[in-house]
Motif scaffolding. Structure first.
Motif, PDB file in Angstrom:
ATOM      1  N   PRO A  56       0.818  -1.207   0.000  1.00  0.00           N
ATOM      2  CA  PRO A  56       0.000   0.000   0.000  1.00  0.00           C
ATOM      3  C   PRO A  56       0.856   1.264   0.000  1.00  0.00           C
ATOM      4  N   LEU A  57       0.274   2.356  -0.507  1.00  0.00           N
ATOM      5  CA  LEU A  57       0.888   3.685  -0.417  1.00  0.00           C
ATOM      6  C   LEU A  57       2.334   3.664  -0.906  1.00  0.00           C
ATOM      7  N   ARG A  58       2.520   3.079  -2.080  1.00  0.00           N
ATOM      8  CA  ARG A  58       3.875   2.893  -2.600  1.00  0.00           C
ATOM      9  C   ARG A  58       4.571   4.216  -2.880  1.00  0.00           C
ATOM     10  N   ALA A  59       3.866   5.178  -3.474  1.00  0.00           N
ATOM     11  CA  ALA A  59       4.506   6.443  -3.842  1.00  0.00           C
ATOM     12  C   ALA A  59       5.085   7.142  -2.611  1.00  0.00           C
ATOM     13  N   GLY A  60       4.334   7.174  -1.529  1.00  0.00           N
ATOM     14  CA  GLY A  60       4.810   7.810  -0.313  1.00  0.00           C
ATOM     15  C   GLY A  60       6.016   7.112   0.285  1.00  0.00           C
ATOM     16  N   ARG A  61       6.040   5.788   0.196  1.00  0.00           N
ATOM     17  CA  ARG A  61       7.180   5.033   0.710  1.00  0.00           C
ATOM     18  C   ARG A  61       8.455   5.404  -0.059  1.00  0.00           C
ATOM     19  N   TRP A  62       8.343   5.456  -1.391  1.00  0.00           N
ATOM     20  CA  TRP A  62       9.501   5.806  -2.205  1.00  0.00           C
ATOM     21  C   TRP A  62       9.936   7.244  -1.950  1.00  0.00           C
ATOM     22  N   LEU A  63       8.965   8.126  -1.823  1.00  0.00           N
ATOM     23  CA  LEU A  63       9.268   9.524  -1.553  1.00  0.00           C
ATOM     24  C   LEU A  63      10.048   9.661  -0.250  1.00  0.00           C
ATOM     25  N   ALA A  64       9.562   9.031   0.805  1.00  0.00           N
ATOM     26  CA  ALA A  64      10.226   9.126   2.102  1.00  0.00           C
ATOM     27  C   ALA A  64      11.667   8.629   2.016  1.00  0.00           C
ATOM     28  N   ARG A  65      11.870   7.538   1.317  1.00  0.00           N
ATOM     29  CA  ARG A  65      13.222   6.998   1.162  1.00  0.00           C
ATOM     30  C   ARG A  65      14.143   8.005   0.477  1.00  0.00           C
ATOM     31  N   CYS A  66      13.671   8.612  -0.601  1.00  0.00           N
ATOM     32  CA  CYS A  66      14.530   9.523  -1.366  1.00  0.00           C
ATOM     33  C   CYS A  66      14.759  10.840  -0.641  1.00  0.00           C
ATOM     34  N   VAL A  88      13.940  20.907   0.131  1.00  0.00           N
ATOM     35  CA  VAL A  88      13.972  19.644  -0.598  1.00  0.00           C
ATOM     36  C   VAL A  88      12.909  19.713  -1.685  1.00  0.00           C
ATOM     37  N   ALA A  89      13.348  19.676  -2.936  1.00  0.00           N
ATOM     38  CA  ALA A  89      12.420  19.562  -4.065  1.00  0.00           C
ATOM     39  C   ALA A  89      12.361  18.094  -4.460  1.00  0.00           C
ATOM     40  N   ALA A  90      11.160  17.574  -4.619  1.00  0.00           N
ATOM     41  CA  ALA A  90      11.013  16.138  -4.823  1.00  0.00           C
ATOM     42  C   ALA A  90       9.896  15.851  -5.824  1.00  0.00           C
ATOM     43  N   GLY A  91       9.855  14.614  -6.273  1.00  0.00           N
ATOM     44  CA  GLY A  91       8.771  14.145  -7.128  1.00  0.00           C
ATOM     45  C   GLY A  91       8.532  12.674  -6.887  1.00  0.00           C
ATOM     46  N   CYS A  92       7.302  12.222  -7.048  1.00  0.00           N
ATOM     47  CA  CYS A  92       7.017  10.798  -6.925  1.00  0.00           C
ATOM     48  C   CYS A  92       5.693  10.478  -7.608  1.00  0.00           C
ATOM     49  N   ASP A  93       5.596   9.273  -8.110  1.00  0.00           N
ATOM     50  CA  ASP A  93       4.358   8.745  -8.673  1.00  0.00           C
ATOM     51  C   ASP A  93       4.452   7.238  -8.797  1.00  0.00           C
TER      52      ASP A  93
END
Length: 378
Positions: free
Chosen positions: A61-71, A163-168
């Motif tokens: 679940p909530l994959r985009a947020g997990r990747w965002l937090a890691r980066c 921090v500038a970020a992107g995720c999808d």
């Protein structure tokens, strides 16, 4: 005002930053058969999945947020930023946010807490003391807009670091949309290729830490000279040459550079019927007279169209290419379309590069365009 990139991290279908750059250098197409979806129904069979589970058939679940937090955490650690001691803002650009979580709630009965649909929750789980988390949704140029807003915050003195970020993550809705405009499933994403069949989705996340260049000290990965924006509202989905040209020239004006100064362009390059010739025409118009013109490459043939992450992912590749002196070829490109005949496309093998200034293109539905200009010291 120039800002320096002092830390960065990304995650793509090829893995983290080092493995992604290595795959790009080799021209590896990271697409695979789609998981989690009824491919016959949506008319899409391939995509660029991030591997985030030991069980290939399990969809966390909530994959985009997990990747965002890691980066975000990785970039902040690399930059040596302490949110407890400094004012640190996080700006996230996304096309879809956690749309997939909503789909699974509606279709499969898997509930989600509403507060988890905003990326504040994911970011504060790893960096609880950041000043603020702002999410912007600007389609496929979203992280380029996040970068522009980060520059503004620093210029206004509203933050010590941003921090500038992107995720999808892929969603069934978005996959269905691209399947509806294709007669048959697209076998491969091939930017600027004659006979190209269309776009395929990628997924992942990216983050960069920005400081005012005067405060950054030595060792910056790159300097963001400027970001130019336009919103031409020409059409819901079709790109417009004039709108794209306006964003490019806005970026050049703000960066105080001319087309002759730019040695490398990271193209948006979606492999679609309309984007590639339109982008080619815009580049021809802007770089007319700049002989021999910049090298041009694109990364979507290797990592897919990563939507809200696309701009910043291309930006990091541009910085890496200039620092290493080698520009990766456009994966999937062998025979360019006629409209791109005037461009110095990198085809087949990496090209040597002594550029110090690069342009990064990102265009979104509705004519929401972002073009950044960056520089490096080598």
């Amino acid at each position: 005002m120039h800002v320096a990139i002092t830390g960065a991290d990304l995650l793509t279908c090829h893995g983290g930053i080092d493995s992604t750059f290595a795959a790009l250098a080799k021209g590896v197409d990271g697409s695979q058969n789609l998981r989690f979806y009824d491919t016959d129904r949506i008319n899409v069979t391939r995509g660029y999945h991030v591997e985030d589970s030991t069980d290939a058939e399990s969809e966390p679940p909530l994959r985009a947020g997990r990747w965002l937090a890691r980066c975000v955490l990785g970039a902040v650690r690399q930059a040596g930023v302490d949110p407890a001691a400094e004012r640190v803002s996080v700006i996230v650009g996304t096309g879809l946010r956690e749309l997939r979580a909503m789909e699974r709630w509606a279709l499969d009965g898997i509930p989600v807490r509403r507060r988890d649909l905003h990326f504040t929750t994911a970011v504060r789980e790893v960096l609880p003391e950041v000043t603020e988390v702002i999410t912007v949704s600007n389609a496929c140029s979203a992280s380029g807009h996040a970068l522009a807003l980060a520059q503004d915050l620093l210029a206004a003195g509203e933050a010590d670091a941003v921090v500038a970020a992107g995720c999808d993550a892929m969603s069934e809705s978005m996959l269905t949309m691209i399947g509806r405009v294709a007669d048959a499933p697209t076998p491969a994403l091939r930017p600027f290729q004659e006979g190209r069949a269309g776009v395929l989705l990628g997924e992942g996340a990216v983050a960069v830490v920005l400081r005012r260049a005067a405060d950054a000290g030595p060792g910056a990965l790159a300097t963001v000279l400027a970001t130019g924006l336009s919103c031409d509202a020409h059409h819901e989905t079709a790109p417009d040459v004039d709108g794209i040209v306006a964003a490019m020239r806005d970026a050049h004006r703000r960066a105080e550079v001319t087309p002759h100064d730019i040695g490398l362009v990271l193209a948006h390059g979606t492999g679609t019927a309309l984007n590639d010739p339109t982008e080619s025409a815009a580049l021809d118009a802007v770089f007319a007279g700049a002989v021999p013109g910049p090298l041009v490459t694109g990364i979507k043939g290797a990592i897919g169209h990563t939507s809200g992450s696309a701009a910043l992912m291309s930006l990091l590749v541009a910085a890496w290419a200039m620092r290493s002196g080698s520009v990766p070829a456009t994966a999937g490109l062998a025979e360019p379309i006629e409209a791109a005949g005037g461009l110095r496309l990198v085809i087949g093998d990496p090209a040597p590069c002594d550029a110090r200034v690069a342009q990064v293109n990102a265009f979104g539905f509705g004519g929401v365009n972002a073009v950044s200009v960056i520089g490096v010291d080598r």
